[in-house]
Write an enzyme that holds these catalytic residues in place. Sequence first.
Site, PDB file in Angstrom:
ATOM      1  CG  HIS A  17      -1.908  -0.993   1.388  1.00 54.92           C
ATOM      2  ND1 HIS A  17      -2.005  -1.774   2.510  1.00 54.92           N
ATOM      3  CD2 HIS A  17      -2.907  -1.403   0.560  1.00 54.92           C
ATOM      4  CE1 HIS A  17      -3.014  -2.625   2.371  1.00 54.92           C
ATOM      5  NE2 HIS A  17      -3.562  -2.426   1.183  1.00 54.92           N
ATOM      6  CE  LYS A  41     -12.233  -7.279   4.941  1.00 54.69           C
ATOM      7  NZ  LYS A  41     -11.571  -6.509   3.905  1.00 54.69           N
ATOM      8  NE  ARG A  90      -2.015  -7.848  -4.006  1.00 52.51           N
ATOM      9  CZ  ARG A  90      -2.730  -8.481  -3.092  1.00 52.51           C
ATOM     10  NH1 ARG A  90      -2.197  -8.786  -1.942  1.00 52.51           N
ATOM     11  NH2 ARG A  90      -3.977  -8.832  -3.326  1.00 52.51           N
ATOM     12  CB  SER A 127      -4.092  -6.708   4.406  1.00 49.26           C
ATOM     13  OG  SER A 127      -3.690  -5.389   4.116  1.00 49.26           O
TER      14      SER A 127
END
Length: 153
Positions: A17, A41, A90, A127
Amino acid sequence: MRRAVFPGSFDPITLGHYDIIERGLTLFDEVILAIGVNAEKKYMFSLEERKSFIEDAFKDEPKIKVMTYKGLTVEFCKQQNANFILRGLRNPADFEFEKAIAHTNRKMSEIETVFLLTSSGKSYISSSIVRDVIRNGGDVTGLVPETVVYKRK
């Protein structure tokens, strides 16, 4: 003013990030790091912790704002007068996922999504991997900004 929103859960912010944010600063006059709040979440870090990690990592950067939001990212962008969404890629799977979101956002608004490829030395960091390392007592140095490492100790 060219203002971009970089949305994410940042649970926690990673060096991937950080890479995208630093490079985004060369393209935009202001980058809003927008921490999305999703009641469905489960997060490892509280909203306050995630916000603090980011604010501390960029405390000396005047072109960055850290905010939280609920709801659609395009609506948040409109509220903030941001014409761009910044996203990092990515791998090909990220591209396919992000492409669908970008097309949907473009259909709903005039907001453009700008994609930056994560630097090759950081493209493996996510993450979810960082959370797994943390859960298993591993060292996350080299995966996250120092603010995350320091605050966890």
